[in-house]
Enzyme design. Sequence first.
Site, PDB file in Angstrom:
ATOM      1  N   ARG A 130       3.929 -51.175   5.371  1.00 28.35           N
ATOM      2  CA  ARG A 130       4.155 -49.830   5.942  1.00 28.35           C
ATOM      3  C   ARG A 130       5.319 -49.085   5.283  1.00 28.35           C
ATOM      4  O   ARG A 130       5.925 -48.203   5.891  1.00 28.35           O
ATOM      5  CB  ARG A 130       4.403 -49.895   7.445  1.00 28.35           C
ATOM      6  N   LYS A 152       3.955 -36.657  -3.686  1.00 34.65           N
ATOM      7  CA  LYS A 152       2.504 -36.874  -3.603  1.00 34.65           C
ATOM      8  C   LYS A 152       2.174 -38.173  -4.311  1.00 34.65           C
ATOM      9  O   LYS A 152       2.510 -38.339  -5.489  1.00 34.65           O
ATOM     10  CB  LYS A 152       1.739 -35.718  -4.261  1.00 34.65           C
ATOM     11  N   GLU A 194       2.828 -27.695 -17.792  1.00 31.55           N
ATOM     12  CA  GLU A 194       3.369 -27.582 -16.428  1.00 31.55           C
ATOM     13  C   GLU A 194       4.689 -26.793 -16.458  1.00 31.55           C
ATOM     14  O   GLU A 194       5.028 -26.092 -15.504  1.00 31.55           O
ATOM     15  CB  GLU A 194       3.611 -28.968 -15.807  1.00 31.55           C
ATOM     16  N   LYS A 236      10.545 -26.999  -8.957  1.00 30.23           N
ATOM     17  CA  LYS A 236       9.629 -27.756  -8.094  1.00 30.23           C
ATOM     18  C   LYS A 236      10.327 -28.189  -6.801  1.00 30.23           C
ATOM     19  O   LYS A 236       9.742 -28.123  -5.724  1.00 30.23           O
ATOM     20  CB  LYS A 236       9.029 -28.957  -8.832  1.00 30.23           C
ATOM     21  N   GLU A 246       2.410 -28.924   1.729  1.00 28.96           N
ATOM     22  CA  GLU A 246       1.495 -27.898   1.238  1.00 28.96           C
ATOM     23  C   GLU A 246       0.759 -27.142   2.335  1.00 28.96           C
ATOM     24  O   GLU A 246      -0.473 -27.051   2.341  1.00 28.96           O
ATOM     25  CB  GLU A 246       0.506 -28.524   0.236  1.00 28.96           C
ATOM     26  N   ARG A 250       3.726 -24.293  -1.260  1.00 31.70           N
ATOM     27  CA  ARG A 250       3.575 -25.318  -2.299  1.00 31.70           C
ATOM     28  C   ARG A 250       2.304 -25.097  -3.119  1.00 31.70           C
ATOM     29  O   ARG A 250       2.221 -25.514  -4.279  1.00 31.70           O
ATOM     30  CB  ARG A 250       3.604 -26.735  -1.674  1.00 31.70           C
ATOM     31  N   ASN A 254      -0.328 -24.778  -7.861  1.00 32.96           N
ATOM     32  CA  ASN A 254      -1.700 -24.941  -8.378  1.00 32.96           C
ATOM     33  C   ASN A 254      -2.077 -23.856  -9.384  1.00 32.96           C
ATOM     34  O   ASN A 254      -3.228 -23.782  -9.807  1.00 32.96           O
ATOM     35  CB  ASN A 254      -2.707 -24.919  -7.229  1.00 32.96           C
ATOM     36  N   HIS A 257      -4.498 -24.508 -12.116  1.00 28.18           N
ATOM     37  CA  HIS A 257      -5.181 -25.764 -11.792  1.00 28.18           C
ATOM     38  C   HIS A 257      -6.558 -25.573 -11.170  1.00 28.18           C
ATOM     39  O   HIS A 257      -7.353 -26.502 -11.158  1.00 28.18           O
ATOM     40  CB  HIS A 257      -4.313 -26.612 -10.853  1.00 28.18           C
ATOM     41  N   HIS A 261      -8.662 -27.905 -13.194  1.00 26.51           N
ATOM     42  CA  HIS A 261      -9.222 -29.158 -12.670  1.00 26.51           C
ATOM     43  C   HIS A 261     -10.684 -29.321 -13.012  1.00 26.51           C
ATOM     44  O   HIS A 261     -11.137 -30.408 -13.361  1.00 26.51           O
ATOM     45  CB  HIS A 261      -9.086 -29.199 -11.142  1.00 26.51           C
ATOM     46  N   HIS A 273      -7.216 -33.006 -21.961  1.00 29.83           N
ATOM     47  CA  HIS A 273      -6.183 -33.659 -21.164  1.00 29.83           C
ATOM     48  C   HIS A 273      -5.782 -32.691 -20.058  1.00 29.83           C
ATOM     49  O   HIS A 273      -5.992 -31.491 -20.169  1.00 29.83           O
ATOM     50  CB  HIS A 273      -4.949 -33.963 -22.027  1.00 29.83           C
TER      51      HIS A 273
HETATM   52  N1  LIG Z   1       1.954 -36.693  -7.760  1.00 28.08           N
HETATM   53  C1  LIG Z   1       1.943 -35.492  -8.278  1.00 28.08           C
HETATM   54  O1  LIG Z   1       2.536 -34.557  -7.748  1.00 28.08           O
HETATM   55  C2  LIG Z   1       1.210 -35.274  -9.570  1.00 28.08           C
HETATM   56  C3  LIG Z   1       1.373 -34.074 -10.267  1.00 28.08           C
HETATM   57  C4  LIG Z   1       0.731 -33.930 -11.493  1.00 28.08           C
HETATM   58  C5  LIG Z   1      -0.047 -34.959 -12.000  1.00 28.08           C
HETATM   59  N2  LIG Z   1      -0.190 -36.114 -11.282  1.00 28.08           N
HETATM   60  C6  LIG Z   1      -0.984 -37.240 -11.807  1.00 28.08           C
HETATM   61  O2  LIG Z   1      -0.339 -37.690 -12.981  1.00 28.08           O
HETATM   62  C7  LIG Z   1      -1.301 -38.281 -13.857  1.00 28.08           C
HETATM   63  C8  LIG Z   1      -1.070 -37.733 -15.236  1.00 28.08           C
HETATM   64  O3  LIG Z   1       0.236 -38.063 -15.637  1.00 28.08           O
HETATM   65  P1  LIG Z   1       0.605 -38.307 -17.168  1.00 28.08           P
HETATM   66  O4  LIG Z   1       0.144 -37.151 -17.951  1.00 28.08           O
HETATM   67  O5  LIG Z   1       2.020 -38.704 -17.231  1.00 28.08           O
HETATM   68  O6  LIG Z   1      -0.383 -39.485 -17.535  1.00 28.08           O
HETATM   69  P2  LIG Z   1      -0.169 -41.035 -17.882  1.00 28.08           P
HETATM   70  O7  LIG Z   1       0.633 -41.701 -16.860  1.00 28.08           O
HETATM   71  O8  LIG Z   1      -1.542 -41.564 -18.139  1.00 28.08           O
HETATM   72  O9  LIG Z   1       0.670 -40.989 -19.224  1.00 28.08           O
HETATM   73  C9  LIG Z   1       0.079 -40.450 -20.373  1.00 28.08           C
HETATM   74  C10 LIG Z   1       0.055 -41.472 -21.516  1.00 28.08           C
HETATM   75  O10 LIG Z   1       1.355 -41.517 -22.079  1.00 28.08           O
HETATM   76  C11 LIG Z   1       1.819 -42.856 -22.121  1.00 28.08           C
HETATM   77  N3  LIG Z   1       3.274 -42.792 -21.992  1.00 28.08           N
HETATM   78  C12 LIG Z   1       3.994 -42.357 -20.926  1.00 28.08           C
HETATM   79  N4  LIG Z   1       5.303 -42.337 -21.224  1.00 28.08           N
HETATM   80  C13 LIG Z   1       5.419 -42.764 -22.507  1.00 28.08           C
HETATM   81  C14 LIG Z   1       6.512 -42.930 -23.392  1.00 28.08           C
HETATM   82  N5  LIG Z   1       7.764 -42.599 -23.053  1.00 28.08           N
HETATM   83  N6  LIG Z   1       6.256 -43.418 -24.629  1.00 28.08           N
HETATM   84  C15 LIG Z   1       4.980 -43.712 -25.007  1.00 28.08           C
HETATM   85  N7  LIG Z   1       3.909 -43.542 -24.231  1.00 28.08           N
HETATM   86  C16 LIG Z   1       4.128 -43.071 -22.992  1.00 28.08           C
HETATM   87  C17 LIG Z   1       1.082 -43.565 -21.024  1.00 28.08           C
HETATM   88  O11 LIG Z   1       1.000 -44.941 -21.272  1.00 28.08           O
HETATM   89  C18 LIG Z   1      -0.289 -42.886 -21.102  1.00 28.08           C
HETATM   90  O12 LIG Z   1      -1.056 -43.466 -22.117  1.00 28.08           O
HETATM   91  C19 LIG Z   1      -2.663 -37.953 -13.276  1.00 28.08           C
HETATM   92  O13 LIG Z   1      -3.190 -39.105 -12.656  1.00 28.08           O
HETATM   93  C20 LIG Z   1      -2.373 -36.870 -12.242  1.00 28.08           C
HETATM   94  O14 LIG Z   1      -3.280 -36.908 -11.154  1.00 28.08           O
HETATM   95  C21 LIG Z   1       0.432 -36.285 -10.096  1.00 28.08           C
HETATM   96 ZN   LIG Z   2      -0.804 -30.406 -13.139  1.00 24.66          ZN
END
Ligand SMILES: NC(=O)c1ccc[n+]([C@@H]2O[C@H](COP(=O)([O-])OP(=O)(O)OC[C@H]3O[C@@H](n4cnc5c(N)ncnc54)[C@H](O)[C@@H]3O)[C@@H](O)[C@H]2O)c1
Ligand SMILES: [Zn+2]
Length: 371
Positions: A130, A152, A194, A236, A246, A250, A254, A257, A261, A273
């Site tokens: 929990r 989130k 972003e 942010k 949200e 908040r 988006n 997005h 999306h 990507h």
């Molecule tokens: N929680 C939230 O508010 C929120 C907001 C936006 C996105 N997200 C989520 O985040 C995810 C996308 O995040 P992302 O773009 O960081 O993706 P990711 O975590 O897949 O990272 C992208 C790639 O970069 C690599 N990587 C990361 N840091 C590195 C570094 N310093 N050196 C070498 N390689 C590195 C990772 O291994 C991966 O292959 C999605 O699942 C999305 O839904 C969440």
């Molecule tokens: Zn985003």
Amino acid sequence: MPGIMPDFPAQTLTLDLGPRSYPIYVGTDILGKFGTAFCYYNLGRQAVIISDENVAPLHASKLVRSLADTDIKTHIITVAAGESSKGMQVLQSIYDQLFDFNLERRDSIIALGGGVVGDLAGFVAATFKRGVNFVQVPTSLLAMVDSSIGGKTGINHPRGKNMIGAFYQPRLVFADTAVLGTLPARQLGCGLAETVKHAVIRDANFFSHLQKNAKNILNLQQELMADLVLRNCRIKSAVVSADEQEAGLRGILNYGHTIGHTLETVKTVHDYHHGEAVALGIVAANKLALQRKLIDTDSQQKIIQLLTAFNLPTSVNEKLPVDKLYHAMQQDKKVQTGKIKFVVPTSIGDCTFVDDFTEDQIKAAMKSLSA
Ligand SMILES: NC(=O)c1ccc[n+]([C@@H]2O[C@H](COP(=O)([O-])OP(=O)(O)OC[C@H]3O[C@@H](n4cnc5c(N)ncnc54)[C@H](O)[C@@H]3O)[C@@H](O)[C@H]2O)c1
Ligand SMILES: [Zn+2]
């Protein structure tokens, strides 16, 4: 929460959420000092680092060493890199390992990685016994400027992305911009999309700063990067602390997005990507704003120029399947009572919500992306 650590070589800010407030540290080459912060914030006697197979070999050892220096027992769980790790099976296997490690409620889970690891580890931390302490050590630019702050967390379900989750705030966010040196260029671009989003919706000065410094930012000039991350976090944080779950405001995060999306989820010729899809979504949302005369063409041009300077796409060289895209948009969890809500700029630095664009207008905005 205890205040900010005195004399720590990083810039800081506090995300203000009453009893769930937490500090955000942003600096260069600070990973080796992580243990000091961990102890200062009293985050337990044991830590489990969750990372992925790209990031762990590059950056975990510094973190482990600094925790060992402060007598914190550490374990590492490494998951496969990429979105597929945000699923039920990986989750189950992590819970199993946490039982093996005897992780207690006052111990910590540390997310060391991009948004995938952050969302997954955050959901584990929210749910295991929990809720255990959670720390974000973001390593992708997207995670530093966006996903590591705001609470989130979640995983994907075959029926939809991020559909199983919880709001669960970290106790500490610790971003070392030196690790961006190993991030692939395309991933850097995703964080910059972003960043442009934040500047357009909230901060005209930041937008001008990005225009002036785009080249040096792409070259990862260190002071610029720490400053860029911090300015994103400020924007942010202000939005999240005004509307944590949200209910309204908040939703401005988006911007780009709504269409973005769908470009990620519907199969198109290119495999976009997240940040690339968001860049295209920004351009399409601006088209809708232009049509209503909410912004002028000059602002749209400036935004397109900045996205281009960051090597992000602003048009596509394919005919988009607009019917499919529109259908996917209607399935999105953010669509309320059948209305598709768009965030559109009213100037560079300000924005509003509009939920009465017609199906034809939305499809026309998507079509306009085809060069
Ligand atoms: N929680 C939230 O508010 C929120 C907001 C936006 C996105 N997200 C989520 O985040 C995810 C996308 O995040 P992302 O773009 O960081 O993706 P990711 O975590 O897949 O990272 C992208 C790639 O970069 C690599 N990587 C990361 N840091 C590195 C570094 N310093 N050196 C070498 N390689 C590195 C990772 O291994 C991966 O292959 C999605 O699942 C999305 O839904 C969440
Ligand atoms: Zn985003």
